[in-house]
Design an enzyme around this catalytic site. Sequence first.
Site, PDB file in Angstrom:
ATOM      1  CE  LYS A  16      -2.318  -0.876   3.823  1.00 51.09           C
ATOM      2  NZ  LYS A  16      -1.693  -2.155   4.235  1.00 51.09           N
ATOM      3  NE  ARG A  27       7.896  -2.792   5.703  1.00 55.09           N
ATOM      4  CZ  ARG A  27       6.617  -2.400   5.787  1.00 55.09           C
ATOM      5  NH1 ARG A  27       5.968  -2.028   4.705  1.00 55.09           N
ATOM      6  NH2 ARG A  27       5.998  -2.425   6.958  1.00 55.09           N
TER       7      ARG A  27
END
Length: 214
Positions: A13, A127
């Site tokens: 997103k 990440r």
Amino acid sequence: MNIILLGAPGAGKGTQAKKISEKCGIPHISTGDMFRETSASGSDMGKQLQSFMSAGKLVPDDLVIEIVKTRISRQDAVSGFLLDGFPRTNGQAEALDKALKASGRKINKVVSITVNEEEVVKRLSSRRVCVSCGATYNLMSNMPKKNDACDSCSGKVIQRADDNEATVRNRLEVYREQTSPLIEYYKKSNLLSEVDGMKSVDEVFKSICEVIGK
Ligand code: AMP
């Protein structure tokens, strides 16, 4: 145009929101980014927010709703905005509809980015993010060129406290239980389009542009 981006943690997103916001010239409003900024300030409120985030729990509705209502009433959001990470519960979705109606506005499009959960666990545990500019990296596919320094601004690249595997699994459970019912909520109002988030960043972006008509 007022757009909502829905999707599990790690669906991409944030990455897509930055690109859409640039393309459409509307502000990218991320509740997660706002909370991380407040938390970095070290204030009492920041510490409270951090305790929810690092446990992978949702911040209480009343607090989130007030923050978003204030943000979308600012001048730069009057002719359009992109919400990333909000709403996350039915209560938030209803409060958003009510606040927009009161100012003669409405949501025009909801895009849900779908992903496979095991892929999300892999993506998020590898990440890394820049603390200064928010650029995201990945240990498996997109390392910063210089160890822990951001390629764009040389800021420090770190792992988010809530990106460890146990917290990621918790966040996914919270998503399944509290946020995924919003897919039905927006389907009922004919606002929802789903895009496959397992494709490349550019392919996902292309699909989103198609569904929002840009
Ligand atoms: P995100 O960056 O969107 O993954 O959000 C990080 C964390 O911030 C979440 O795990 C929650 O603890 C909190 N958060 C962000 N947005 C919301 C929201 N709309 N409602 C409740 N908590 C939120």
